[in-house]
Write a protein that holds these residues in place. Structure first.
Motif, PDB file in Angstrom:
ATOM      1  N   TYR A   1      14.879   2.847  49.081  1.00  0.00           N
ATOM      2  CA  TYR A   1      14.969   2.333  47.707  1.00  0.00           C
ATOM      3  C   TYR A   1      14.269   0.982  47.635  1.00  0.00           C
ATOM      4  N   THR A   2      13.047   0.968  48.090  1.00  0.00           N
ATOM      5  CA  THR A   2      12.377  -0.303  48.325  1.00  0.00           C
ATOM      6  C   THR A   2      11.951  -0.995  47.030  1.00  0.00           C
TER       7      THR A   2
ATOM      8  N   LEU B   1      16.367  18.617  43.382  1.00  0.00           N
ATOM      9  CA  LEU B   1      17.569  18.822  44.174  1.00  0.00           C
ATOM     10  C   LEU B   1      17.982  17.532  44.881  1.00  0.00           C
ATOM     11  N   HIS B   2      16.992  16.783  45.384  1.00  0.00           N
ATOM     12  CA  HIS B   2      17.293  15.491  46.004  1.00  0.00           C
ATOM     13  C   HIS B   2      17.880  14.539  44.961  1.00  0.00           C
ATOM     14  N   LEU B   3      17.309  14.559  43.758  1.00  0.00           N
ATOM     15  CA  LEU B   3      17.821  13.713  42.680  1.00  0.00           C
ATOM     16  C   LEU B   3      19.274  14.061  42.369  1.00  0.00           C
ATOM     17  N   ARG B   4      19.576  15.351  42.287  1.00  0.00           N
ATOM     18  CA  ARG B   4      20.958  15.781  42.031  1.00  0.00           C
ATOM     19  C   ARG B   4      21.891  15.274  43.125  1.00  0.00           C
ATOM     20  N   GLU B   5      21.421  15.314  44.366  1.00  0.00           N
ATOM     21  CA  GLU B   5      22.260  14.879  45.479  1.00  0.00           C
ATOM     22  C   GLU B   5      22.532  13.378  45.410  1.00  0.00           C
ATOM     23  N   VAL B   6      21.505  12.587  45.130  1.00  0.00           N
ATOM     24  CA  VAL B   6      21.695  11.135  45.030  1.00  0.00           C
ATOM     25  C   VAL B   6      22.644  10.812  43.889  1.00  0.00           C
ATOM     26  N   LEU B   7      22.453  11.455  42.753  1.00  0.00           N
ATOM     27  CA  LEU B   7      23.332  11.206  41.610  1.00  0.00           C
ATOM     28  C   LEU B   7      24.755  11.661  41.909  1.00  0.00           C
TER      29      LEU B   7
ATOM     30  N   LYS C   1      12.640 -15.013  43.691  1.00  0.00           N
ATOM     31  CA  LYS C   1      13.247 -14.581  42.441  1.00  0.00           C
ATOM     32  C   LYS C   1      13.382 -13.061  42.465  1.00  0.00           C
ATOM     33  N   ALA C   2      14.561 -12.542  42.115  1.00  0.00           N
ATOM     34  CA  ALA C   2      14.800 -11.107  42.196  1.00  0.00           C
ATOM     35  C   ALA C   2      15.681 -10.653  41.035  1.00  0.00           C
ATOM     36  N   GLU C   3      15.525  -9.386  40.670  1.00  0.00           N
ATOM     37  CA  GLU C   3      16.320  -8.790  39.604  1.00  0.00           C
ATOM     38  C   GLU C   3      16.772  -7.396  40.009  1.00  0.00           C
ATOM     39  N   TYR C   4      17.963  -7.042  39.558  1.00  0.00           N
ATOM     40  CA  TYR C   4      18.510  -5.696  39.771  1.00  0.00           C
ATOM     41  C   TYR C   4      17.813  -4.699  38.858  1.00  0.00           C
ATOM     42  N   ARG C   5      17.593  -3.495  39.378  1.00  0.00           N
ATOM     43  CA  ARG C   5      17.113  -2.382  38.574  1.00  0.00           C
ATOM     44  C   ARG C   5      17.986  -1.159  38.842  1.00  0.00           C
ATOM     45  N   ASP C   6      18.238  -0.404  37.796  1.00  0.00           N
ATOM     46  CA  ASP C   6      19.088   0.778  37.840  1.00  0.00           C
ATOM     47  C   ASP C   6      18.422   1.906  38.627  1.00  0.00           C
ATOM     48  N   ALA C   7      19.079   2.334  39.710  1.00  0.00           N
ATOM     49  CA  ALA C   7      18.658   3.538  40.425  1.00  0.00           C
ATOM     50  C   ALA C   7      19.873   4.447  40.614  1.00  0.00           C
TER      51      ALA C   7
ATOM     52  N   LEU D   1      12.349   4.859  40.633  1.00  0.00           N
ATOM     53  CA  LEU D   1      12.078   5.516  41.913  1.00  0.00           C
ATOM     54  C   LEU D   1      11.528   6.922  41.661  1.00  0.00           C
ATOM     55  N   PRO D   2      10.362   7.006  41.046  1.00  0.00           N
ATOM     56  CA  PRO D   2       9.832   8.329  40.673  1.00  0.00           C
ATOM     57  C   PRO D   2       9.582   9.243  41.866  1.00  0.00           C
ATOM     58  N   GLU D   3       9.326   8.657  43.053  1.00  0.00           N
ATOM     59  CA  GLU D   3       9.067   9.511  44.222  1.00  0.00           C
ATOM     60  C   GLU D   3      10.300  10.305  44.623  1.00  0.00           C
TER      61      GLU D   3
END
Length: 317
Positions: free
Chosen positions: A165-166, A261-267, A237-243, A253-255
């Motif tokens: 999640y770079t 199926l991977h997206l379903r698993e992460v969610l 300087k850094a900011e949070y982003r929703d993943a 994180l479009p990749e």
């Protein structure tokens, strides 16, 4: 004449957890280590050999039962970890069970398996996270075998943010995509340094930990706190982003989001953690830090590694 040190076989020895276990066991001076690996010529395997581990070719892939059996022969204990596999056509459960079968058949007296909570059972089937559930099912299978056993459950890895999640720079600001809601506090840990001390403690006191499932925790922290700490430590300087939502994943994180199926698993993993808690309520979140007080917090991890937002690989090449 002194007795030979007991042998501990480490399956997946060049993984993040495996490396940590080999290093801690050898560093204690109490054990010999037999390191199972696919590639004995890899950089990580050679490093383990220089530390004093016996390197054995035994890949963590189905079809290598005879090699596992030979690798476990004569070992007093074994640490088992199954490699992360994509949810499509995953055979992690079968792999874990057959690996444990080989260890039991070889006469290993005590197994330590790195497991996770059973998301399917806990959520009543509402959340999909097979890389959690399959490991829990392997642990259930190990409980049926004629061998003493202990299970460790590691928290979310700090290293996930470096490896998968770079962040990316936008102007002078580093955008950190994190797979949890900004204010949600969750357990995190560094697998490269925290796994070994926990497993060493178990193999040093196997009767004390027989049948236990032990949480390994470095910090309980929210993404907001992680970003704030990162800024304080690095000066960047850094900011949070929703993943953690489908929309956030697609945007940041479009990749990962390209694999449905991977997206379903992460969610599924994220929603399970938020709705039910990462660990079952009965887990002792203080145990690992009580036996290893120098377990790294997020701040200490940043100070120790010097990470400043770059993509980092932890593969075993």
């Amino acid at each position: 004449m002194t007795s030979p040190k007991p042998i501990i076989a480490v399956a997946g020895s060049t993984s993040k957890q495996g490396r940590s276990v080999v290093r801690a066991l050898l560093g204690s001076g109490l054990f010999q280590v037999r390191a199972l690996t696919r590639s004995p010529s890899s950089r990580q395997a050679q490093h383990l050999a220089r530390m004093g581990a016996e390197i054995i070719v035994a890949p963590l892939e189905l079809g290598h039962d005879d090699q596992w059996l030979a690798a476990f022969a004569g070992a007093a204990g074994a640490f088992l970890v199954t490699p992360p596999t994509p949810p499509k056509h995953s055979r992690e459960y079968e792999l874990g069970c057959r690996l444990a079968d080989a260890a039991a058949q070889a006469g290993v007296r005590h197994l330590v398996f790195s497991t996770l909570e059973n998301v399917e059972d806990i959520s009543g089937g509402r959340q999909f996270a097979p890389h959690f559930t399959d490991k829990a099912r392997v642990a259930d299978y190990i409980r049926t075998l004629p061998v003493t056993h202990t299970f460790v459950i590691l928290s979310f890895f700090y290293t996930n943010l470096l490896e998968y999640y770079t962040p990316r720079m936008m102007g002078d600001t580093l955008l950190l995509p994190i797979y949890l809601p900004e204010e949600f506090r969750a357990p995190f840990v560094d697998p490269l340094t925290a796994t070994g001390p926990a497993v060493l403690e178990i193999f040093s006191n196997p009767e004390r930990y027989q049948g236990e499932t032990l949480a390994v925790v470095g910090d309980v922290i929210s993404p907001r706190e992680m970003v704030e700490t990162f800024q304080e430590v690095t000066g960047i300087k850094a900011e949070y982003r929703d993943a953690f939502t489908r929309e956030g994943m697609l945007r940041n994180l479009p990749e990962i989001a390209n694999d449905e199926l991977h997206l379903r698993e992460v969610l599924g993993m994220v929603n399970y953690a938020v709705d039910y808690g990462y660990f079952k309520p009965e887990r002792d979140l203080e145990w690992s830090r009580s036996i290893a007080p120098d377990t790294l917090t997020w701040e200490q991890f940043l100070l120790t590694t010097g990470w400043r937002g770059e993509r980092t690989s932890f593969n075993d090449s």
